[in-house]
Design a protein around this motif. Structure first.
Motif, PDB file in Angstrom:
ATOM      1  N   ARG A   1       0.829  -1.204   0.000  1.00  0.00           N
ATOM      2  CA  ARG A   1       0.000   0.000   0.000  1.00  0.00           C
ATOM      3  C   ARG A   1       0.866   1.257   0.000  1.00  0.00           C
ATOM      4  O   ARG A   1       0.417   2.333  -0.361  1.00  0.00           O
ATOM      5  N   ALA A   2       2.138   1.098   0.441  1.00  0.00           N
ATOM      6  CA  ALA A   2       3.022   2.263   0.534  1.00  0.00           C
ATOM      7  C   ALA A   2       3.832   2.464  -0.743  1.00  0.00           C
ATOM      8  O   ALA A   2       4.792   3.227  -0.754  1.00  0.00           O
ATOM      9  N   VAL A   3       3.435   1.811  -1.822  1.00  0.00           N
ATOM     10  CA  VAL A   3       4.284   1.829  -3.014  1.00  0.00           C
ATOM     11  C   VAL A   3       4.468   3.243  -3.571  1.00  0.00           C
ATOM     12  O   VAL A   3       5.536   3.597  -4.058  1.00  0.00           O
ATOM     13  N   LYS A   4       3.435   4.078  -3.464  1.00  0.00           N
ATOM     14  CA  LYS A   4       3.567   5.425  -4.008  1.00  0.00           C
ATOM     15  C   LYS A   4       4.674   6.213  -3.292  1.00  0.00           C
ATOM     16  O   LYS A   4       5.561   6.770  -3.933  1.00  0.00           O
ATOM     17  N   SER A   5       4.620   6.242  -1.974  1.00  0.00           N
ATOM     18  CA  SER A   5       5.637   7.032  -1.278  1.00  0.00           C
ATOM     19  C   SER A   5       7.014   6.377  -1.421  1.00  0.00           C
ATOM     20  O   SER A   5       8.034   7.058  -1.446  1.00  0.00           O
ATOM     21  N   TRP A   6       7.012   5.059  -1.555  1.00  0.00           N
ATOM     22  CA  TRP A   6       8.277   4.352  -1.767  1.00  0.00           C
ATOM     23  C   TRP A   6       8.889   4.769  -3.102  1.00  0.00           C
ATOM     24  O   TRP A   6      10.080   5.062  -3.198  1.00  0.00           O
ATOM     25  N   LEU A   7       8.086   4.825  -4.135  1.00  0.00           N
ATOM     26  CA  LEU A   7       8.565   5.252  -5.455  1.00  0.00           C
ATOM     27  C   LEU A   7       9.046   6.706  -5.416  1.00  0.00           C
ATOM     28  O   LEU A   7      10.079   7.053  -5.991  1.00  0.00           O
ATOM     29  N   MET A   8       8.281   7.547  -4.704  1.00  0.00           N
ATOM     30  CA  MET A   8       8.655   8.958  -4.615  1.00  0.00           C
ATOM     31  C   MET A   8      10.009   9.098  -3.927  1.00  0.00           C
ATOM     32  O   MET A   8      10.819   9.961  -4.259  1.00  0.00           O
ATOM     33  N   ARG A   9      10.222   8.264  -2.946  1.00  0.00           N
ATOM     34  CA  ARG A   9      11.481   8.312  -2.220  1.00  0.00           C
ATOM     35  C   ARG A   9      12.649   7.930  -3.137  1.00  0.00           C
ATOM     36  O   ARG A   9      13.702   8.561  -3.133  1.00  0.00           O
TER      37      ARG A   9
END
Lengths: 191, 216, 109
Positions: free
Chosen positions: A80-88
């Motif tokens: 579920r955290a893939v978006k912020s992970w990608l942004m990071r």
């Protein structure tokens, strides 16, 4: 050879949750990964362009980020955290680029504030406020713009920005405060 | 740094360097505090901010900045979304199945010098495929539990699936189980003791995709 | 070097001709590490990799082919055919001692 952009047929994957897509991509599903690329690639491109200050290297940075993401997806515990992970990932890569760039440029040049921009005053009459904001953002001194972008586009906390940029938290606070004031002042001027 | 015009005097907080002037103009607060206050949704209410006309002006400015910023982001995203797909093709061309191949699962052959295998990644692929052929179900993570490198060693398969809301869960799960069993029989020599399917979520009917709001 | 070892291109062509094979992927761990090292200059790499991996060892030649197979095929059958085709090709082209013929199914359908 392995990946071809799939034809644009509506697939249940297009509307699948981030977690489903991240899980499938971690299992090696290229189609799920492609949906993630389509879903968050544009935001990552905007983000990288803002940090870098131009779009010259956006293609490279975003491509490298997705390749890294593909290789490391197995380490992402919560899909579920893939978006912020990608942004990071893309944020980090963009900052690395800036550092590499700085090795070739005089440090004083890049850290000096951009010349006080009068462009927005002129542009305000012809461009929408939105466009004008883009110009003011682009004219911010590099460090201010970077802090602002991490904060506003990637929802970083002050502490996280400090870690990421290797700056004292107090400096980050000051940079953000200055950026905020500059943006507010310029906006006030457009009225 | 900034020439103070009459308009600026109306709102001295724009002074970049002088915190005292900033606080004097904002009823003792700083813009940063006001921004944090907005972040908190203006709760708990702070009287010294809410009752100050100067703060109110500044808060309105901050809110306006946020709105313009949000519409700038929207505009940028729209622009990016209109690009051709070359950049996506280039990403997909440059990633390798290798990274997600997993373990090697042996296939029998009489020759002593033969080493025939199917990768775990390929097996997960056919398990997903088996699910994708069924309607109203999406297969998520598939895990092969057990030592798959030992021929005839019984293993278990653990599957997450999402089912269209309103569907008969046990029936669809059973269909999925059968489809997976038959795919495994065709492509592998694995001895499968069980396929455990967890329906983790109910999948809502597809609507037009709104990228940024997908994230819950 | 006495034994004649066929070129990777020839072997790749042999593998490609086997019924049920729909792709031949670059094989081998050497390649994989080179790829990781080259991250950052990531373009074009698919085209410069050897496809079928041929390693000459003391105990003989080791061949590794990584393939994709059609969805209607049984993977065991296709693998066997690929293995046998490689073995037959080696036999014809100088019959070098064979230590191993590895066939890896990396994708299906």
């Amino acid at each position: 050879m392995l990946g071809r952009v799939g034809e644009q047929i509506a697939s249940p994957l297009d509307t699948a949750t981030d977690q489903m897509l991240a899980d499938r991509a971690a299992d090696g599903d290229l189609r799920a990964f492609e949906v993630l690329v389509r879903r968050y690639g544009p935001l990552m491109r905007v983000y990288a362009t803002r940090i870098l200050g131009s779009n010259d290297e956006t293609d490279d940075v975003v491509q490298e980020s997705f390749i890294t993401a593909w290789q490391q997806l197995g380490t992402l515990a919560d899909g579920r955290a893939v978006k912020s992970w990608l942004m990071r990932i893309v944020g980090r890569r963009s900052i690395d680029r800036l550092r590499a760039r700085r090795l070739h440029v005089n440090i004083d040049d890049t850290d000096a504030p951009a010349p006080e921009s009068h462009a927005p005053h002129v542009l305000a009459e012809t461009l929408s406020q939105t466009e004008a904001l883009a110009h003011v953002l682009a004219a911010l001194p590099e460090e201010q713009r970077r802090c602002w972008t991490l904060r506003e586009l990637a929802d970083y906390s002050y502490g996280e920005i400090a870690d990421e940029l290797n700056l004292p938290a107090s400096t980050v606070r000051g940079l953000l405060a200055r950026a905020r004031k500059t943006l507010l002042r310029e906006m006030e001027d457009w009225r | 740094m900034t020439e103070l015009t009459p308009a600026d005097q109306r709102f001295v907080a724009f002074d970049l360097d002088d915190t005292e002037r900033e606080q004097a103009g904002l009823n003792g607060h700083t813009l940063e505090q006001l921004s944090d206050y907005l972040d908190r949704g203006r709760v708990p209410a702070e009287k010294s901010i809410d009752d100050s006309p100067d703060c109110e002006i500044a808060l309105r400015g901050l809110e306006r900045l946020r709105r313009v910023q949000a519409s700038l982001l929207e505009l940028d995203l729209k622009r990016e979304s209109l690009r051709d797909d070359n950049w996506i093709a280039s990403i997909l061309d440059n990633i390798s199945l290798e990274a997600r191949a997993g373990r090697e699962i042996p296939l029998a052959h009489p020759s002593p010098t033969a080493r025939l295998v199917i990768t775990e990644g390929a097996v997960r692929g056919i398990l997903r495929e088996a699910g994708d052929r069924l309607e109203n179900i999406l297969v998520g993570r598939c895990v092969l539990v057990g030592d798959v490198s030992v021929p005839a060693n019984p293993i278990t398969i653990v599957v997450d699936a999402t089912i269209f809301s309103g569907e008969n869960i046990p029936m669809l799960a059973e269909r999925l189980r059968q489809a997976m069993h038959s795919a495994l029989g065709r492509y592998t020599e694995l001895v499968v003791a069980a396929i455990d399917i967890t329906v983790s979520d109910l999948y809502v009917a597809p609507k037009a995709s709104v990228p940024d709001e997908q994230n819950r | 070097m006495t034994a004649v070892v066929p070129a990777t291109d020839q072997l790749a062509a042999v593998v490609r001709r086997v019924s049920g094979v729909c792709a031949v992927y670059p094989a081998g761990p050497i390649v994989a590490t080179a790829v990781n090292a080259a991250l950052g200059a990531v373009t074009q790499r698919a085209h410069t990799m050897p496809t079928v991996l041929i390693e000459q060892r003391a105990d003989g030649v080791r061949i590794t082919a990584k393939i994709g197979i059609g969805a209607t095929e049984r993977s065991g059958d296709v693998c066997s055919r690929v293995h046998d085709a490689i073995a037959a090709h080696l036999l014809q082209s100088g019959n070098p001692p064979v230590a191993q013929i590895a066939v890896i199914v990396a994708s299906i359908g």
